[in-house]
Design an enzyme around this catalytic site. Structure first.
Site, PDB file in Angstrom:
ATOM      1  N   HIS B 192       0.866  -1.168   0.000  1.00  0.00           N
ATOM      2  CA  HIS B 192       0.000   0.000   0.000  1.00  0.00           C
ATOM      3  C   HIS B 192       0.905   1.222   0.000  1.00  0.00           C
ATOM      4  O   HIS B 192       1.692   1.418   0.914  1.00  0.00           O
ATOM      5  CB  HIS B 192      -0.894   0.017   1.247  1.00  0.00           C
ATOM      6  CG  HIS B 192      -1.823   1.184   1.270  1.00  0.00           C
ATOM      7  ND1 HIS B 192      -3.142   1.088   0.882  1.00  0.00           N
ATOM      8  CD2 HIS B 192      -1.626   2.480   1.592  1.00  0.00           C
ATOM      9  CE1 HIS B 192      -3.710   2.282   0.991  1.00  0.00           C
ATOM     10  NE2 HIS B 192      -2.810   3.139   1.418  1.00  0.00           N
ATOM     11  N   CYS B 193       0.826   1.991  -1.051  1.00  0.00           N
ATOM     12  CA  CYS B 193       1.755   3.102  -1.195  1.00  0.00           C
ATOM     13  C   CYS B 193       1.101   4.407  -0.758  1.00  0.00           C
ATOM     14  O   CYS B 193       0.162   4.873  -1.395  1.00  0.00           O
ATOM     15  CB  CYS B 193       2.187   3.218  -2.662  1.00  0.00           C
ATOM     16  SG  CYS B 193       3.446   4.461  -2.926  1.00  0.00           S
TER      17      CYS B 193
END
Lengths: 158, 476
Positions: B192-193
């Site tokens: 998850h950026c």
């Protein structure tokens, strides 16, 4: 046991849902989309094994064709990359084209093979490609309840 | 003669639910004057936000996406305003063209990464969930904790464990992971950026990769241009005599402090983003995800002979299959319409509601989800997945700790999440962008890729990896 339906409309209007069978994914070849061809016991009294297996195998072949990595997919990928993937907004990808073919095939199979036997296949895309859902219907008009209860009791833990 | 019009084998499997009055003020679809059919994204159970009537989706916390965009826009803007005129005059007019092309490419790929469905798996319908429960051999006694649910499959002679996801009520396919920030199972989950404000998964990994590669080119290009600009000014330019002699002790940087800002941003960005691109090039070449690399799923550290079953053993083929493979469709039908005769659904795809009990659970879930969507008060790192996402009447799920982690591309910020335990999630916020990026640099790439040397960054990266090891040991 004779649950005869002449067409899909009749099935939907005059039958009541008895049970659902779920054909799970087969991950033995990785993450590509394949479904198990094992014949579920609930359908034994409803449809011939060969017909069922042919349907699932054809669906598997369609999905393999959609996910095939070859010349055309490379070309599509490189072209898309060079246009910053904007081309996906305008163009229909090969996968989407094959999905349309699959919907048509499932519709055909439902009309010709499954509805006359009181069954209905749901397109896996509507279930997130997790399962092939087969709905088993009972004729509302039929008085015999034996086949209905047997298909309910048949779905015990494996 | 027939006794009844129709046969009810099991009242719970009736296709048409009995009409009930409002089951919930928020979750229920108000019976508006006909004509406002709702789309499925209205009842999407995950923590996502939708715009443009479902066409655009982002994670609930946009993370630092505005900062990313801002940095890119400001740096590029300063470049075009201050450096381009000088360089066009003294070097070549290709410079703004190349810069412009790279800038557009970067922004487009960034927006695509942020707004595309990463490969979210819709949650299982109640019927499917019930079917799976039967298969797991649940005795029906829900008063104690069930054993952990896993299933083993053999992929390319490698045993892979599939875990059961309690939120989505299904066995996760291989390489799928549940992101607790977005509360969705994502296929081929990478991480998850927070920089793009979205998960990176099967569907948007190629956008993400293109974004970081083009961003490294872009920052390197700007860095080079700014350095050239400053050195040309310091040398007096081509035939230009500057005021350095006139005002000794003054540096060219003071003449234009904004150029200094550009230089600083670019200097730190170049190293970190180049490092990140190198790391992801390694991942692409070996057909790994960040999640697998961090967990060491295929590194054989436990002594067993484990290899990556998804790798084709050929760098070129791996790259092509990851980046140039067919684009899979979105499995969540965001813009489809909800069928008119049903009440609220969690999966948003099925029309069957066999049980009134299930119905109330689902309504509570949607209420809870809507409530979460509407309140922005939950701190991102303390956010748990929607507690009402699991049926509240099922205590087994509440007692079963199923830790789910989401890895962020900073590598040093973890959300250690477990239900049923009141543990505070551990997280580390590093101080500089450079450290965050450096944390992902690999120590020993096994492929011949141009990765920046790990020695200067061995400190932060080993620290970060050590820390990662701590958090992840709970899962092993």
């Amino acid at each position: 046991m004779a649950t005869e339906f002449h067409n899909l409309q009749e099935l939907r209007h005059s039958a009541s849902l008895a049970n659902k069978v779920f054909i799970q994914r087969d991950y033995s070849e990785g993450t590509t989309c394949r479904f198990q061809t094992k014949f579920p016991s609930e359908l034994e009294s409803r449809i011939e094994r060969k017909l069922f297996e042919d349907t699932v195998k054809t669906l598997n072949n369609y999905y393999t064709e959609a996910e095939k990595i070859g010349g055309q997919s490379y070309l599509e990928g490189c072209l898309a990359c060079s246009t910053a993937y904007l081309i996906f907004l305008c163009m229909e990808t090969r996968y989407e084209k094959v999905l349309k073919k699959i919907s048509k095939y499932i519709q055909e199979q439902n009309e010709k093979i499954f509805a006359p036997r009181g069954l209905l296949i749901t397109d896996p895309i509507e279930r997130g490609m997790r399962v092939i859902e087969i709905s088993i219907y009972e004729d509302r008009g039929s008085s015999g309840s034996s086949s209905g209860s047997s298909s309910v009791s048949g779905s015990t833990a494996r | 003669m027939k006794n009844c019009e129709y046969q009810q084998i099991d009242p719970r499997t009736l296709p048409t639910p009995t009409p009930t009055p409002h089951h919930g003020p928020v979750g229920d679809r108000p019976e508006e004057p006909k004509g406002k059919p709702r789309r499925k994204w209205h009842v999407f159970p995950g923590k996502n936000r939708f715009y443009c009537d479902g066409r655009i989706m982002v994670a609930r916390q946009s993370g630092v996406l505005p900062l990313t965009l801002g940095l890119i826009l400001i740096t590029s803007g300063l470049f075009f305003i201050f450096d381009c005129p000088f360089l066009v005059k003294h070097l070549t007019s290709c410079i703004p063209v190349i810069g412009g092309f790279l800038f557009v490419f970067v922004v487009i790929t960034l927006l695509q990464t942020s707004f595309t469905d990463p490969g979210i798996l819709p949650r299982a319908t109640p019927d499917e969930a019930a079917d799976i429960e039967k298969q797991i051999d649940n005795t029906g006694n829900t008063s104690y904790r069930p054993p952990p649910r896993t299933k083993e499959v053999v992929i390319n002679q490698q045993v892979v464990k599939l875990k059961y996801c309690f939120t989505c009520k299904m066995f996760r396919p291989p390489r799928t992971s549940h992101c607790s920030l977005c509360d969705n199972c994502v296929e081929r989950f990478d991480h998850h950026c927070p920089w793009v404000g979205n998960c990176v998964g099967k569907r948007n990994y190629r956008f993400f990769y293109t974004f970081i590669v083009s961003l490294s080119f872009h920052t390197a290009f700007i860095f080079g241009c700014v350095t050239t600009h400053l050195s040309l000014r310091a040398q007096g330019g081509k035939g230009l005599v500057f005021a350095l002699q006139e005002s000794p002790g003054r540096y060219p940087l003071v003449m234009n402090p904004l150029t200094a800002v550009e230089l600083v941003i670019c200097f730190f960005s170049v190293w970190s983003i180049l490092g990140l691109s190198g790391f992801h090039t390694y991942l692409v070449a070996s057909n790994l995800t960040t999640n697998e690399d961090i967990k060491g799923s295929w590194s054989g550290k436990s002594g067993e002979d484990v290899t990556n079953p998804y790798s084709q053993r050929n760098i070129f083929v791996n790259c092509c299959s990851v980046l140039c493979g067919p684009m899979p469709p979105s499995l969540i039908d965001r813009r489809g319409f909800l069928p008119a005769d049903e009440s609220v659904q969690t999966a948003g795809a099925d029309i069957e509601l066999p049980d009134l009990a299930n119905k109330s659970e689902i309504n509570m879930c949607t209420q809870g989800t809507k409530g979460l969507l509407e309140t922005a008060t939950l701190p991102p790192l303390l956010s748990t997945s929607c507690p009402q996402g699991k049926p509240p009447t099922d205590p087994t799920v509440n007692f079963d700790p199923s830790p789910e982690i989401s890895t962020s591309c900073s590598g040093a910020r973890h959300v250690h999440h477990s239900r049923g335990r009141a543990s505070t999630p551990r997280h580390t916020k590093t101080r500089s962008k450079k450290n965050k990026r450096a944390a992902l640099q690999i120590a020993n790439p096994s492929f011949d890729v141009p990765v920046s040397p790990s020695s200067p960054d061995a400190g932060p990266s080993s620290k970060a990896r050590g820390h990662k090891g701590d958090s992840f040991s709970h899962l092993q």
